[in-house]
Design an enzyme around this catalytic site. Structure first.
Site, mmCIF file in Angstrom:
data_model
loop_
_atom_site.group_PDB
_atom_site.id
_atom_site.type_symbol
_atom_site.label_atom_id
_atom_site.label_comp_id
_atom_site.label_asym_id
_atom_site.label_seq_id
_atom_site.Cartn_x
_atom_site.Cartn_y
_atom_site.Cartn_z
ATOM 1 N N GLU A 168 0.734 -1.056 0.014
ATOM 2 C CA GLU A 168 0.023 0.095 -0.026
ATOM 3 C C GLU A 168 0.944 1.079 -0.147
ATOM 4 O O GLU A 168 1.600 1.464 0.667
ATOM 5 C CB GLU A 168 -0.997 0.207 1.234
ATOM 6 N N GLU A 267 -11.742 3.300 6.062
ATOM 7 C CA GLU A 267 -10.547 3.396 6.897
ATOM 8 C C GLU A 267 -10.330 4.893 7.177
ATOM 9 O O GLU A 267 -9.708 5.820 6.763
ATOM 10 C CB GLU A 267 -9.305 2.873 6.553
HETATM 11 O O1 LIG Z 1 -3.478 3.588 5.278
HETATM 12 C C1 LIG Z 1 -3.361 2.789 6.293
HETATM 13 O O2 LIG Z 1 -2.867 3.779 7.435
HETATM 14 C C2 LIG Z 1 -3.487 1.564 6.564
HETATM 15 O O3 LIG Z 1 -4.159 1.013 5.514
HETATM 16 C C3 LIG Z 1 -2.132 0.781 7.104
HETATM 17 O O4 LIG Z 1 -2.377 -0.553 6.878
HETATM 18 C C4 LIG Z 1 -1.099 1.263 7.610
HETATM 19 O O5 LIG Z 1 -1.262 2.345 8.571
HETATM 20 MG MG LIG Z 2 -4.931 2.451 4.337
#
Ligand SMILES: O=C(O)[C@@H](O)C(=O)CO
Ligand SMILES: [Mg+2]
Length: 291
Positions: A168, A267
């Protein structure tokens, strides 16, 4: 069922929300963690995700999933650590993954084995592997090969139990020094690893803060089939998606147009914070964006 179809229902939502996964590390902060599963199900979520499961037994977590009719969409491999105690302390002591840290091979391998063990019990098909903070003065490019080699090893292990690993891009305002910040860099790593079970976790909040041009990037990358999971939040404050500069009415419709059928992780930090019921009160964004 796509978002447009979902939103085409005129005034009410269906009893379940097949597209949105509740991120239990962010949502329902007023409740103890294990109680958040039931709250999410009550709010119509059919899947959950969270950062780290390791403070709880995998059997207890599986029971919460089963008992509330929820799927586990995603969780993270440990941020660091070579045993359960150090894994438990890693995030709070500042660790953000060990993938790019050559000297921490043992922790990387321990973390992958632990994550895969939890994934088996939680029947979770995806694990996010955090990249880590760049050691000072080390150029990103010089670490690419080592990162790709490590991921190739981890992907082979994950493939044995049908799990997909995700990387990510995370914005540098929130996580100064983080190794992976851009969508194109994530896709470069996918090219280098060349494993069918490595995909990108595309968090639209991070994408907007770091790079902008979110819709163009969705149009570029979703058709490649390499985006395995999406996450959303308002920008700049990471609150409900109806707050801030990103137009999620437009972006969620675009996901439908592009045929995205994966999960969309919610999120964000509810704007009502720790207020009891604050997350539920903030879910009006799902209704307001009726098409
Ligand atoms: O975006 C984020 O913060 C989360 O998806 C993660 O996995 C780590 O901080
Ligand atoms: Mg994230």
């Amino acid at each position: 069922m796509g978002c447009a179809t979902l939103y085409a229902l005129p005034h009410s939502l269906p009893p379940t929300m097949p597209r949105f996964a509740a991120n239990l590390s962010f949502l329902y902060p007023d409740l103890p963690f294990l109680e958040r599963f039931e709250a999410a199900a009550r709010d119509g979520f059919t899947a959950v995700e969270y950062l780290f499961p390791y403070a709880w037994s995998k059997q207890d977590l599986a029971a919460r999933l089963r008992g509330n009719g929820l799927q586990q969409a995603l969780f993270n491999a440990p941020a660091a650590g070579a045993d359960l105690v150090s894994v438990g302390r890693a995030w709070d002591s500042g660790a953000r993954g060990v993938l790019c840290l050559a000297e921490r091979q043992d922790e990387f391998r321990y973390g992958m084995a632990l994550a895969l063990d939890y994934a088996a019990t939680l029947e979770c098909p995806r694990i996010h592997v955090m990249a880590g903070l760049l050691p000072n003065a080390v150029l990103r490019e010089s670490l690419l090969q080592a990162v790709a080699d490590r991921l190739r090893w981890a992907c082979a292990l994950a493939a044995e139990q049908g799990v997909t690993l995700l990387i990510e891009p995370i914005n540098l305002r929130d996580m100064p020094g983080y190794f992976l910040n851009r969508q194109d860099h994530a896709h470069e790593i996918l090219d280098a690893v060349a494993a069918a079970n490595l995909q990108v976790q595309m968090d639209l909040y991070h994408c907007q803060v770091q790079e902008g041009d979110v819709a163009t990037k969705l149009r570029r990358y979703l058709p490649t089939g390499r985006v395995g999971h999406l996450q959303i939040a308002g920008v700049p404050d990471r609150q409900e998606p109806d707050a801030g500069e990103l137009n999620y009415h437009y972006l969620l419709a675009l996901l439908d147009e592009l045929g995205y059928s994966g999960w969309v992780g919610c999120e964000y930090r509810p704007r009502l914070g720790l207020q009891p019921g604050g997350t539920t009160a903030g879910l009006g964004w799902r209704q307001r964006w009726s098409f």
